[in-house]
Design a protein around this motif. Structure first.
Motif, PDB file in Angstrom:
ATOM      1  N   LYS A 267      -4.320  61.358   6.575  1.00  0.00           N
ATOM      2  CA  LYS A 267      -4.253  60.040   5.959  1.00  0.00           C
ATOM      3  C   LYS A 267      -2.817  59.546   6.021  1.00  0.00           C
ATOM      4  CE  LYS A 267      -5.334  57.494   1.787  1.00  0.00           C
ATOM      5  NZ  LYS A 267      -5.932  57.549   0.453  1.00  0.00           N
ATOM      6  N   GLY A 268      -2.616  58.333   6.521  1.00  0.00           N
ATOM      7  CA  GLY A 268      -1.279  57.754   6.647  1.00  0.00           C
ATOM      8  C   GLY A 268      -0.666  57.903   8.026  1.00  0.00           C
ATOM      9  N   ASP A 269      -1.252  58.756   8.892  1.00  0.00           N
ATOM     10  CA  ASP A 269      -0.754  58.883  10.263  1.00  0.00           C
ATOM     11  C   ASP A 269      -0.975  57.572  11.016  1.00  0.00           C
ATOM     12  OD1 ASP A 269      -0.100  61.547   9.916  1.00  0.00           O
ATOM     13  OD2 ASP A 269      -1.690  62.328  11.219  1.00  0.00           O
ATOM     14  N   ALA A 270      -0.035  57.214  11.876  1.00  0.00           N
ATOM     15  CA  ALA A 270      -0.205  56.039  12.726  1.00  0.00           C
ATOM     16  C   ALA A 270      -1.235  56.366  13.806  1.00  0.00           C
ATOM     17  CB  ALA A 270       1.118  55.647  13.351  1.00  0.00           C
ATOM     18  N   LEU A 271      -2.263  55.520  13.929  1.00  0.00           N
ATOM     19  CA  LEU A 271      -3.324  55.727  14.918  1.00  0.00           C
ATOM     20  C   LEU A 271      -3.076  54.944  16.201  1.00  0.00           C
ATOM     21  CD1 LEU A 271      -6.519  55.454  12.710  1.00  0.00           C
ATOM     22  CD2 LEU A 271      -5.527  57.516  13.698  1.00  0.00           C
ATOM     23  N   PHE A 272      -2.699  53.676  16.058  1.00  0.00           N
ATOM     24  CA  PHE A 272      -2.479  52.822  17.222  1.00  0.00           C
ATOM     25  C   PHE A 272      -1.525  51.698  16.870  1.00  0.00           C
ATOM     26  CE2 PHE A 272      -6.283  51.206  15.103  1.00  0.00           C
ATOM     27  CZ  PHE A 272      -6.099  49.831  15.068  1.00  0.00           C
ATOM     28  N   GLU A 273      -0.993  51.068  17.908  1.00  0.00           N
ATOM     29  CA  GLU A 273      -0.138  49.900  17.739  1.00  0.00           C
ATOM     30  C   GLU A 273      -0.945  48.670  18.116  1.00  0.00           C
ATOM     31  OE1 GLU A 273       4.359  51.273  18.672  1.00  0.00           O
ATOM     32  OE2 GLU A 273       3.029  51.057  20.415  1.00  0.00           O
ATOM     33  N   VAL A 274      -0.808  47.624  17.310  1.00  0.00           N
ATOM     34  CA  VAL A 274      -1.523  46.375  17.560  1.00  0.00           C
ATOM     35  C   VAL A 274      -0.504  45.235  17.634  1.00  0.00           C
ATOM     36  CG1 VAL A 274      -1.998  45.984  15.101  1.00  0.00           C
ATOM     37  CG2 VAL A 274      -3.422  44.907  16.813  1.00  0.00           C
ATOM     38  N   GLU A 275      -0.747  44.333  18.561  1.00  0.00           N
ATOM     39  CA  GLU A 275       0.126  43.182  18.749  1.00  0.00           C
ATOM     40  C   GLU A 275      -0.579  41.921  18.260  1.00  0.00           C
ATOM     41  OE1 GLU A 275       0.772  41.040  22.748  1.00  0.00           O
ATOM     42  OE2 GLU A 275       2.397  42.507  22.622  1.00  0.00           O
ATOM     43  N   THR A 276       0.142  41.139  17.472  1.00  0.00           N
ATOM     44  CA  THR A 276      -0.359  39.837  17.035  1.00  0.00           C
ATOM     45  C   THR A 276       0.522  38.775  17.675  1.00  0.00           C
ATOM     46  OG1 THR A 276       1.059  39.660  15.084  1.00  0.00           O
ATOM     47  CG2 THR A 276      -1.018  40.865  14.817  1.00  0.00           C
ATOM     48  N   ASP A 277       0.302  37.534  17.313  1.00  0.00           N
ATOM     49  CA  ASP A 277       1.130  36.475  17.874  1.00  0.00           C
ATOM     50  C   ASP A 277       2.560  36.524  17.341  1.00  0.00           C
ATOM     51  OD1 ASP A 277       0.331  35.758  15.335  1.00  0.00           O
ATOM     52  OD2 ASP A 277      -0.004  33.657  15.814  1.00  0.00           O
ATOM     53  N   LYS A 278       2.815  37.289  16.270  1.00  0.00           N
ATOM     54  CA  LYS A 278       4.142  37.329  15.665  1.00  0.00           C
ATOM     55  C   LYS A 278       4.834  38.676  15.724  1.00  0.00           C
ATOM     56  CE  LYS A 278       3.154  33.578  12.538  1.00  0.00           C
ATOM     57  NZ  LYS A 278       3.207  33.054  11.208  1.00  0.00           N
ATOM     58  N   ALA A 279       4.093  39.778  15.814  1.00  0.00           N
ATOM     59  CA  ALA A 279       4.722  41.096  15.722  1.00  0.00           C
ATOM     60  C   ALA A 279       3.825  42.182  16.308  1.00  0.00           C
ATOM     61  CB  ALA A 279       5.010  41.425  14.254  1.00  0.00           C
ATOM     62  N   THR A 280       4.427  43.352  16.510  1.00  0.00           N
ATOM     63  CA  THR A 280       3.689  44.554  16.863  1.00  0.00           C
ATOM     64  C   THR A 280       3.826  45.523  15.696  1.00  0.00           C
ATOM     65  OG1 THR A 280       4.120  44.242  19.214  1.00  0.00           O
ATOM     66  CG2 THR A 280       3.487  46.461  18.513  1.00  0.00           C
ATOM     67  N   MET A 281       2.686  46.075  15.242  1.00  0.00           N
ATOM     68  CA  MET A 281       2.736  46.986  14.100  1.00  0.00           C
ATOM     69  C   MET A 281       1.819  48.179  14.332  1.00  0.00           C
ATOM     70  SD  MET A 281       0.410  44.812  11.384  1.00  0.00           S
ATOM     71  CE  MET A 281       1.639  43.577  11.251  1.00  0.00           C
ATOM     72  N   GLU A 282       2.078  49.233  13.572  1.00  0.00           N
ATOM     73  CA  GLU A 282       1.240  50.421  13.628  1.00  0.00           C
ATOM     74  C   GLU A 282       0.136  50.313  12.582  1.00  0.00           C
ATOM     75  OE1 GLU A 282       3.931  53.693  13.016  1.00  0.00           O
ATOM     76  OE2 GLU A 282       4.529  53.690  15.126  1.00  0.00           O
ATOM     77  N   VAL A 283      -1.049  50.800  12.930  1.00  0.00           N
ATOM     78  CA  VAL A 283      -2.170  50.854  11.991  1.00  0.00           C
ATOM     79  C   VAL A 283      -2.361  52.314  11.609  1.00  0.00           C
ATOM     80  CG1 VAL A 283      -4.643  50.457  11.700  1.00  0.00           C
ATOM     81  CG2 VAL A 283      -3.239  48.799  12.950  1.00  0.00           C
ATOM     82  N   GLU A 284      -2.389  52.569  10.300  1.00  0.00           N
ATOM     83  CA  GLU A 284      -2.467  53.929   9.782  1.00  0.00           C
ATOM     84  C   GLU A 284      -3.893  54.342   9.465  1.00  0.00           C
ATOM     85  OE1 GLU A 284       0.034  54.014   6.328  1.00  0.00           O
ATOM     86  OE2 GLU A 284       1.871  53.882   7.515  1.00  0.00           O
ATOM     87  N   ALA A 285      -4.126  55.652   9.527  1.00  0.00           N
ATOM     88  CA  ALA A 285      -5.422  56.220   9.153  1.00  0.00           C
ATOM     89  C   ALA A 285      -5.620  56.098   7.648  1.00  0.00           C
ATOM     90  CB  ALA A 285      -5.483  57.689   9.566  1.00  0.00           C
ATOM     91  N   GLN A 286      -6.817  55.736   7.254  1.00  0.00           N
ATOM     92  CA  GLN A 286      -7.156  55.607   5.833  1.00  0.00           C
ATOM     93  C   GLN A 286      -7.764  56.889   5.273  1.00  0.00           C
ATOM     94  OE1 GLN A 286      -6.276  52.767   4.060  1.00  0.00           O
ATOM     95  NE2 GLN A 286      -5.191  52.500   5.985  1.00  0.00           N
ATOM     96  N   ALA A 287      -8.013  57.867   6.152  1.00  0.00           N
ATOM     97  CA  ALA A 287      -8.594  59.140   5.723  1.00  0.00           C
ATOM     98  C   ALA A 287      -8.154  60.239   6.690  1.00  0.00           C
ATOM     99  CB  ALA A 287     -10.114  59.054   5.693  1.00  0.00           C
ATOM    100  N   SER A 288      -8.225  61.472   6.255  1.00  0.00           N
ATOM    101  CA  SER A 288      -7.893  62.616   7.108  1.00  0.00           C
ATOM    102  C   SER A 288      -9.135  63.098   7.846  1.00  0.00           C
ATOM    103  CB  SER A 288      -7.342  63.762   6.248  1.00  0.00           C
ATOM    104  OG  SER A 288      -6.135  63.374   5.629  1.00  0.00           O
ATOM    105  N   GLY A 289      -8.924  63.721   8.990  1.00  0.00           N
ATOM    106  CA  GLY A 289     -10.032  64.264   9.778  1.00  0.00           C
ATOM    107  C   GLY A 289      -9.633  64.391  11.229  1.00  0.00           C
TER     108      GLY A 289
END
Length: 68
Positions: free
Chosen positions: A32-54
């Motif tokens: 939980k909390g690990d970065a899974l992927f990077e996503v780009e929007t029209d304004k920025a690139t950010m990391e999306v974190e896991a909401q659960a462990s597994g």
């Protein structure tokens, strides 16, 4: 118990994001909390974190895909 990973709400006017890169691969252990992927929007690139462990069992969106 499986948990779906969905694209988070990235902004009030944002209705999709582009997957830039996956930081975890299928079969990887995820905490939980690990970065899974990077996503780009029209304004920025950010990391999306896991909401659960597994383990990441499968991926349905590839790098470069626009995801709602």
């Amino acid at each position: 118990m499986p948990h779906d990973v969905t694209m988070p709400q990235l902004g009030m006017a944002q209705d999709a994001g582009k997957i830039v890169s996956w930081l975890k691969a299928v079969g990887d252990k995820v905490a939980k909390g690990d970065a899974l992927f990077e996503v780009e929007t029209d304004k920025a690139t950010m990391e999306v974190e896991a909401q659960a462990s597994g383990f990441l069992t499968h991926v349905t969106a590839s790098e470069g895909d626009d995801v709602p």
